[in-house]
Enzyme design. Structure first.
Site, PDB file in Angstrom:
ATOM      1  N   GLY A  75     -27.842  67.724  54.379  1.00 11.05           N
ATOM      2  CA  GLY A  75     -27.027  69.492  54.278  1.00 11.05           C
ATOM      3  C   GLY A  75     -25.824  69.348  55.519  1.00 11.05           C
ATOM      4  CB  ALA A  82     -20.988  65.355  54.355  1.00 10.36           C
ATOM      5  CB  ILE A 103     -33.103  67.006  60.101  1.00  6.56           C
ATOM      6  CG1 ILE A 103     -34.293  66.398  59.375  1.00  6.56           C
ATOM      7  CG2 ILE A 103     -32.342  65.668  60.089  1.00  6.56           C
ATOM      8  CD1 ILE A 103     -34.618  65.307  58.128  1.00  6.56           C
ATOM      9  CE  LYS A 135      -6.141  69.513  65.058  1.00  3.17           C
ATOM     10  NZ  LYS A 135      -6.827  68.269  64.384  1.00  3.17           N
ATOM     11  CD  GLU A 157      -4.066  61.906  65.429  1.00  2.00           C
ATOM     12  OE1 GLU A 157      -4.022  63.027  65.032  1.00  2.00           O
ATOM     13  OE2 GLU A 157      -3.332  61.569  66.446  1.00  2.00           O
ATOM     14  CB  THR A 186      -9.689  61.400  59.598  1.00  2.00           C
ATOM     15  OG1 THR A 186     -10.057  60.499  61.396  1.00  2.00           O
ATOM     16  CG2 THR A 186      -8.015  61.152  60.619  1.00  2.00           C
TER      17      THR A 186
END
Length: 513
Positions: free
Chosen positions: A34, A37, A63, A99, A356, A358
């Site tokens: 889960g 992602a 987990i 942001k 950065e 990402t």
């Protein structure tokens, strides 16, 4: 280590063949794991391709997730629009703030500070970007900071934020990654089957090596036609079952550890992330509505876990609300993002450090790329190759951009920074640096997600100034250029002056309950 049971596929599902292998239509997708992602993939596939797919997600509440990735970049808004996610509801549920960029302190040299913003700096012409005009202005004595020509950057510096149809802003979010996964889980609860349990075994087809099913500790077998690995650093499917291999980037990105801790918010949140360089790495600060995410990314060759933790705790501006935890990683990537009938997302696909912001972006682009290439009629090698080629291009461009921050520095006050200064960098990055230094030009590669504005903000911000500029800017005489530059600065100052504070906008627009 995961053992592999060899089971026989149901022949009734088989379709045409490729290289002697019978193709199987993809109707059931199984997501292993889960977190951010897994639930981003589940929400996207079920909502956007869901009518023709059965999407199942397997996860265990026992987990934990790494869950420190709390900053994003603007393209996440595109995915949210595709999914028809209500921005205000999402931000309230995830304790989010806005942001506008990242403030970098002590990177070029100690005492330096600059902001890499998401906005466009100045105005460009067909032959050259705005920094050529700015360089010409400096030569003529118009010595104004480069960032003064960027709306979003100036709003960041003044702690202001707002947007409207008539006054758009290019922005992203700071968010609570754990709450974001929960939000997406609730968002697609009607279109995704969730199975609670730990994966004990990955079962593969005897001849093709394709994954057929997952066996859980309970004994339950979860079958699928296609699998998405979101099992974190372990990569239970992509690595332990399919032995994909890993490409190590630690010779370019030497940091291999992080310590993370949360603190109480003791001031209004700023609309930007802060990244402060230290003698052996760098510290992040990500402001949410009710707390602040903090961490130290460091290289264990140059300091100990205890020293990194002590340095982080000594440089916090709020009371800690949890115990610091150390995370170990190896920068790099799986040699294939898509292998056989499995795509890896998130940490299972590799790790490019969070300098950065990402990580969540790479999850998103992996999902979008998969949906565009989705193998409804069966997995073909040409599709796999296309996915992996585009992923490689994207990862290499991100890797180069992050390595740039470490390489373009005059810091030599510690062994860590001496190493960064002297290390060899990828040839693609070395060329970009040399081209900018010698000519002032920046040309993007196919996989670049960061625009010319981003490259110039970082290179100029860290002290790399070109030896020349494009002579097209000489078409303006000094008076014309002076008026051109002054007009842009004045327009930005007027727009920023009309903005409310970031906190005022949050209170009105998306205050978390």
């Amino acid at each position: 280590m995961i053992s592999t049971a060899r089971l026989v596929l149901n022949s009734e599902k088989k379709q045409s063949t490729q290289n002697g292998r019978k193709l199987q239509k993809v109707q059931k997708v199984v997501i292993a794991g889960g977190g951010t992602a897994g639930w981003m993939a589940a929400a996207s596939l079920s909502k956007l391709l869901g009518k023709s797919l059965d999407v199942t997600l397997v996860e265990s509440d026992e987990i934990g997730t790494v869950g420190v990735g709390e900053a994003t970049i603007p393209p996440i808004r595109t995915l949210h629009k595709l999914l028809n996610i209500d921005e205000q509801a999402f931000m309230r549920a995830t304790n989010s703030t806005f942001k506008l960029g990242i403030e970098f302190n002590n990177w070029g040299q100690k005492g330096d500070s600059y902001i890499h913003s998401f906005g466009v700096t100045g105005k460009e012409c067909w032959a050259g970007e705005f920094h050529h005009f700015w360089l010409r202005g400096k030569e003529l004595g118009i010595d104004i900071p480069f960032g003064d020509y960027c709306y979003e950057l100036q709003a960041s510096k003044q702690g202001k934020f707002a947007f409207s149809a008539n006054a758009p802003m290019n922005f992203a979010y700071h968010l609570d990654a754990t709450l974001y996964a929960k939000f997406l889980r609730d968002f697609c609860t009607d279109s995704v089957t969730r199975i609670e349990g730990k994966i004990q075994q990955v079962n593969k087809h005897q001849e093709s090596g394709f994954i057929q099913s997952l066996t859980l500790e309970s004994g339950q077998i979860v079958e699928g036609d296609f699998f998405i690995d979101c099992t974190g650093f372990k990569g239970l499917l992509i690595e332990e079952a399919l032995h994909t291999g890993y490409e190590d980037w630690s010779h370019w990105l030497p940091c291999d550890s992080a310590v993370a801790v949360q603190t109480q918010a003791n001031s209004d949140p700023l609309p930007y992330t802060r990244a402060t360089a230290h003698e052996f790495g760098w510290q992040w600060r990500i402001p949410l509505q009710s707390r602040v995410g903090n961490g130290m990314v460091f290289c264990s060759r140059y300091t100990s876990d205890d020293q990194a933790k002590a340095t982080l705790l000594a440089n916090l501006d709020g009371v800690t609300i949890n115990e610091p935890r150390v995370i170990k990683f190896k920068t790099g990537r799986r040699r294939k993002g898509w292998n056989k009938n499995c795509v890896a997302l998130g940490l299972a696909s590799g790790f490019v450090e969070p300098l950065e912001s990402t990580s969540i972006h790479l999850i998103m682009t992996g999902i979008v790329r998969l949906m565009r290439l989705f193998p409804f009629d069966g997995v073909r090698q040409s599709t796999i190759d296309e996915y992996n080629e585009k992923l490689t291009s994207e990862l290499h461009s991100i890797r180069d951009f992050i390595v740039l921050h470490y390489k373009v520095t005059t810091r030599d006050d510690s062994p860590f920074w001496q190493h960064c200064q002297s290390m060899e960098v990828p040839a693609s990055l070395a060329h970009k640096i040399r081209l900018f230094k010698e000519t002032g030009r920046v040309f993007l590669d196919d996989g670049d997600i960061f625009r010319v504005d981003s490259w110039t903000q970082v290179m100029l911000g860290q002290g790399l100034e070109p030896e020349q500029y494009h002579r097209i800017v000489n078409e303006m005489n000094k008076d014309e250029l002076t008026r051109f530059l002054a007009g842009m600065r004045s327009a930005i100052e007027q727009r920023v002056a009309q903005l409310p504070s970031h906190q005022q906008f949050i209170q009105r627009y998306c205050k978390a309950s």
